[in-house]
Structure formats: C-alpha cells, structure tokens
Design a protein around this motif. Structure first.
Motif, PDB file in Angstrom:
ATOM      1  N   ASN A 112       0.653   3.776   2.813  1.00  0.00           N
ATOM      2  CA  ASN A 112       0.897   3.267   4.177  1.00  0.00           C
ATOM      3  C   ASN A 112       2.033   2.252   4.112  1.00  0.00           C
ATOM      4  O   ASN A 112       1.858   1.068   4.393  1.00  0.00           O
ATOM      5  N   ALA A 127      -8.227   0.536   0.557  1.00  0.00           N
ATOM      6  CA  ALA A 127      -7.150  -0.455   0.616  1.00  0.00           C
ATOM      7  C   ALA A 127      -7.671  -1.848   0.928  1.00  0.00           C
ATOM      8  O   ALA A 127      -6.988  -2.838   0.639  1.00  0.00           O
ATOM      9  N   GLU A 155       0.856  -1.186   0.000  1.00  0.00           N
ATOM     10  CA  GLU A 155       0.000   0.000   0.000  1.00  0.00           C
ATOM     11  C   GLU A 155       0.889   1.231   0.000  1.00  0.00           C
ATOM     12  O   GLU A 155       1.610   1.499   0.982  1.00  0.00           O
ATOM     13  N   ARG A 193      -2.857  -4.343  12.015  1.00  0.00           N
ATOM     14  CA  ARG A 193      -3.371  -3.482  10.937  1.00  0.00           C
ATOM     15  C   ARG A 193      -3.673  -4.320   9.698  1.00  0.00           C
ATOM     16  O   ARG A 193      -4.709  -4.149   9.042  1.00  0.00           O
ATOM     17  N   ALA A 194      -2.762  -5.234   9.345  1.00  0.00           N
ATOM     18  CA  ALA A 194      -2.978  -6.085   8.173  1.00  0.00           C
ATOM     19  C   ALA A 194      -4.140  -7.039   8.403  1.00  0.00           C
ATOM     20  O   ALA A 194      -4.927  -7.322   7.490  1.00  0.00           O
ATOM     21  N   VAL A 217       0.627  -8.908   2.749  1.00  0.00           N
ATOM     22  CA  VAL A 217       1.013  -7.500   2.758  1.00  0.00           C
ATOM     23  C   VAL A 217       2.507  -7.356   3.017  1.00  0.00           C
ATOM     24  O   VAL A 217       3.073  -8.017   3.893  1.00  0.00           O
ATOM     25  N   VAL A 240      -7.684  -5.648   7.629  1.00  0.00           N
ATOM     26  CA  VAL A 240      -8.155  -5.536   6.244  1.00  0.00           C
ATOM     27  C   VAL A 240      -8.274  -6.908   5.591  1.00  0.00           C
ATOM     28  O   VAL A 240      -8.440  -7.013   4.371  1.00  0.00           O
ATOM     29  N   TYR A 246      -5.416   1.080   7.656  1.00  0.00           N
ATOM     30  CA  TYR A 246      -5.571   1.148   6.198  1.00  0.00           C
ATOM     31  C   TYR A 246      -6.910   1.772   5.840  1.00  0.00           C
ATOM     32  O   TYR A 246      -7.904   1.603   6.556  1.00  0.00           O
ATOM     33  N   SER A 247      -6.939   2.477   4.727  1.00  0.00           N
ATOM     34  CA  SER A 247      -8.161   3.137   4.266  1.00  0.00           C
ATOM     35  C   SER A 247      -9.160   2.099   3.763  1.00  0.00           C
ATOM     36  O   SER A 247      -8.814   0.938   3.507  1.00  0.00           O
ATOM     37  N   GLY A 284       2.846   0.301   7.230  1.00  0.00           N
ATOM     38  CA  GLY A 284       1.731  -0.456   7.790  1.00  0.00           C
ATOM     39  C   GLY A 284       1.363  -0.081   9.205  1.00  0.00           C
ATOM     40  O   GLY A 284       0.736  -0.877   9.922  1.00  0.00           O
ATOM     41  N   LEU A 329      -6.029  -5.314  -0.512  1.00  0.00           N
ATOM     42  CA  LEU A 329      -5.219  -6.122   0.405  1.00  0.00           C
ATOM     43  C   LEU A 329      -5.935  -7.358   0.935  1.00  0.00           C
ATOM     44  O   LEU A 329      -5.286  -8.245   1.498  1.00  0.00           O
TER      45      LEU A 329
END
Length: 471
Positions: free
Chosen positions: A195, A206, A192, A230-231, A215, A234, A202-203, A198, A210
C-alpha cells in the motif's frame, strides 16, 4: 399608528445630547378615524453624541476604563455581535469586544474542532487612533487594537524532520486539516509495500508493522486527507507523504466531507522522500518550526483595525452588481468520499454578480472566465457567495472589510463600522472631483500669439521701409 413619507418631520432643538427628536404625523389614511395625530419620536444613539460627551470620564460599554474611551462608546452598536469572513478552509470570527478566532466549519455548517484564538481584546491597552493613508489625500485616522492569542505554533504548518543516526534534517509542509494542538511527534519510520500510496485501507497484518510508527506514503491516487485517516486507523503517530513528479504544494488542503484526523501529516519533496525511504526502521522526530526564525511558542498577534470605509455612503449591500465573488458549490453526496476522488463535494469558483434579489437573499451569478459554465448553478444563496471572504448574506452595517491569512505569527483584520463615520477624525475625506487638463491654447494665449504675429509683421514692414529709404 403608521407614518408615511409625506408626513412632516423636523429635528427638535430640545433633544438631549445623544438623542434626536423628530415630529411626525399619521398618514392621511388614518383620517377615517379622526384628524392626524402628531407624535414626537426620540431616538438615542452614540453617533448623536458630541465629542465632549463621548470623552466624559466614567463607565463605558466595555465596563472598564481603557484608553480610547470615546471610540469604545462609538463602537457600542457592535458590542456582543460576531462577524465572519471565509478564506478557503478557514472561517475567521470577530466577536467584539471579546476575541478573534480561526474556525473550520464542516459540510453541514457546524464547527468540527475547537478553533484557534488569534486574539483576545486587551482591556489594559484598549483602542488607539492612528493615521491611515487616504486615497483622497489629506489626513485620516483609523482605530487599532493589538491583540494576543494562543501560541503561534497552532497556526504554523511548516515542519522539520530529524531522522536517522546521523540526525539529518529535512523540511516539509503541513495541511490545513492537521490537528491544531499537535506541534511535534516522533517514532520509527515505516512503509507498507502493498500500500505504497496509503490510499487503501491497511490490512490487519499491517497494523502490527505500523502501529506507533511514522508512516511513509507516496503522493497520488487519493487525497492527502484520506492518507492521514488510513494511517490513523492503524494507530500511526503521524504520516509523511513524499511528492511524486508533480508540482510541490505549500499547503495540503482538506476535504470538507471527511472527518478531521487526530494525527499530523507532513509533505516533503521527492528527493527528501527517497532519502527517508533509505532510513526506514530508524527513529525520526518531526516538529513545527518557523522559516523566519520566530519563537513559535510566543502568542499569536492580531491587529484589529476598525475604520469607516471609503464607500460607506454608496454601499447598501455587501455584494453589488458587477463585483467579483467566490462561489461555494456543494454537490450531492453519492457514495463514499474516496470513490469521488479527485472531485470533492465542495468546489470553489469565481464569478460576477449579475443581479441581487434582496427579497430572498439570493444572487444571479455569471462565470465569464470558465468554459462549460452552463453546468454551474447561476442562482446562489447569499451564505454561499463571498466578496473577499465576507458572505453576501451579511446584513448592511459592520462587516470584515479585509482579512489577511495568518503568516509569521501575525495577521491584520480590517473592519468597517458605520458608527465610526460619525466621528470627524474617522470619516473619509470627500472625493475630489476629477479635473480635466487640456493642452489646447486658451483665448488669452491665442490673443498673445496673434499680437506677437502682428508685431513681427509690423517690424518686418518697418525694416522694408527703412531699406527702401536707403536706396
């Protein structure tokens, strides 16, 4: 009725094997109610049994007939009890005679995820006596139980990445916070641009790019643990963090105040990250592997060693004055964890025990090797202070003497069990007194030297007389 130290007591020869009977009198303070009352108190324990009774066939405390019957009976005092040692992120639990587990306790004391069983007690092979090296010299023995647990890959944190149409292979390392049961994952490599590290959430846009992907994120600006969460948010299948210019680490440490992620994380070197970035959009497979070429599907092996410690007569508590300890310092939680980076709510420092307060289970700690140590707490509770992983709050008795972190699908756990000190083959040999060796001549040597000097003088005088007689 209470007894005092001044009351008389003696061992009774009529006591049965496995028992000790003593006679004691009530204290003089009870004389107001009449003359002293004499009581016979009988205490039964396996440590009072002679070898013939310990070795007698039949049921033993474990309920089955296994090798090492006499030793299993001596271990009866620890049956049904659990003992703990903490080494960084992991706490190791030994529950005799059932199992040994690797656990992670959260910030508030509870076990967050199912642990890994490192070994179940083998009722078929039982306990074995083996020769041990004694620092005092001579022969000494200890007990060994070899135990097998869950598949080894549950403890392995080395990863191999196969990526691109050419199926290039790269190596990486995992984190202590990785989910235990995941040994492989695969997907399309993705990154991304808005970002790169990371660290930010995330938006919404994204998510489509993703979701279901692996990621790629650059190291830095937040904890590895945060990047994984964070990963995960999403819908990523996993995350590969590539190093920046900093020194590479062999294990990514977790953050106690954060939830455990359900997707795995791997860390790779900077040059590997650059090559993976060129493969974005292509498929990759990531799996655990053993650098020692071990079969990681095999059961994990634990050697549980039980002995009578060399200092069994002198040690009255787990942590004594003057000993080096690890102190777990928990700070108040203010704001979101991400805002506190790089300072976690939990930090570890090494100190020295200056005083032990047994009445309230606390210790006075000094930090001689740390600058600005006045900012650190000096009074610590025993459950947050550890000597070689063992909490200082552990009561006197059996404890984990030494614990090696799992490596190459095996580990050793050494336990001190006081009852074993009652066995003639297991009790440490008495320390030999230090002998002072002097290089000063003894009286006998001095006398011999003096006699030799006199003889030489006499011979010289005789030669002079002979020379004079020949003139």
């Amino acid at each position: 009725v209470s007894s005092s130290s001044s009351s008389s007591s003696s061992s009774s020869p009529s006591a049965a094997d496995g028992e000790v009977t003593a006679s004691t009198a009530t204290s003089s303070s009870a004389s107001f109610f009449g003359p002293p009352v004499y009581l016979n108190v009988t205490v039964g324990a396996s440590v009072f049994c002679n070898l013939s009774k310990l070795q007698k066939p039949g049921d033993h405390p474990l309920g089955v007939d296994v090798p090492g019957l006499e030793y299993a009976r001596l271990l009866a005092p620890i049956n049904g009890k659990c003992y703990y040692a903490t080494l960084g992120w992991w706490t190791y639990e030994v529950c005799w005679p059932w199992r040994i587990r690797q656990l992670h306790y959260g910030l508030h004391g509870g076990v967050e995820v199912p642990g890994v069983t490192l070994g179940d007690f083998p009722t078929s092979s039982g306990l074995h006596k083996r020769r041990a090296t004694s620092p005092t010299g001579g022969e000494r023995y200890e007990l060994l139980a070899t135990m097998e647990g869950e598949p080894c890959h549950h403890t392995i944190q080395t990863w191999r990445i196969e990526a691109g149409s050419s199926k290039e292979e790269f190596d990486g390392v995992g984190g202590s916070f990785n989910p235990i049961g995941v040994s492989s994952f695969e997907g399309i490599l993705a990154k991304e641009e808005t970002n790169v590290d990371g660290c930010k959430p995330y938006s919404e846009d994204a998510v489509e790019r993703l979701f279901g992907k692996i990621v790629l994120a650059k190291r830095g600006n937040c904890w590895f643990h945060v990047k994984a969460l964070r990963a995960q948010a999403v819908g990523a299948r996993g995350i590969i963090v590539y190093n920046d210019k900093r020194l590479f680490v062999q294990n990514m440490e977790g953050v106690d105040e954060l939830l455990m992620p359900v997707i795995p994380t791997a860390l790779v070197e900077t040059d590997v990250g650059e090559r993976l970035l060129k493969l974005v959009g292509q498929a990759a497979k990531v799996r655990k592997y053993s650098p020692d070429n071990l079969d990681i599907s095999q059961p994990f092996t634990t050697n549980l060693i039980m002995h009578c410690a060399n200092d069994w007569q002198d040690r009255r508590q787990v942590c004594a004055v003057g000993e080096v300890v690890d102190v777990k310092i928990v700070s108040p939680l203010i704001g979101e964890p991400e805002s506190r980076w790089p300072k976690s709510a939990v930090r570890w420092e090494r100190g020295i025990v200056a005083e032990v307060f047994s009445h309230n289970d606390s210790l006075l700690i000094t930090y001689p090797s740390i600058q600005n140590s006045e900012e650190l707490p000096t009074i610590m509770t025993g459950n947050l202070t550890f000597r070689e992983g063992v909490p200082c709050s552990a009561k006197s008795g059996a404890y984990i003497d030494r614990m090696l972190e799992p490596e190459a699908c095996s580990t050793d756990v050494v336990m001190h069990v006081p009852a074993l000190c009652a066995h003639r083959d297991l009790v440490p040999l008495p320390s030999k007194e230090t002998q002072e060796i002097s290089c000063v001549a003894t009286e006998t040597t001095r006398q011999l030297l003096a006699e030799r000097s006199l003889r030489e003088e006499q011979e010289a005088a005789d030669e002079s007389s002979a020379d004079l007689s020949n003139l």
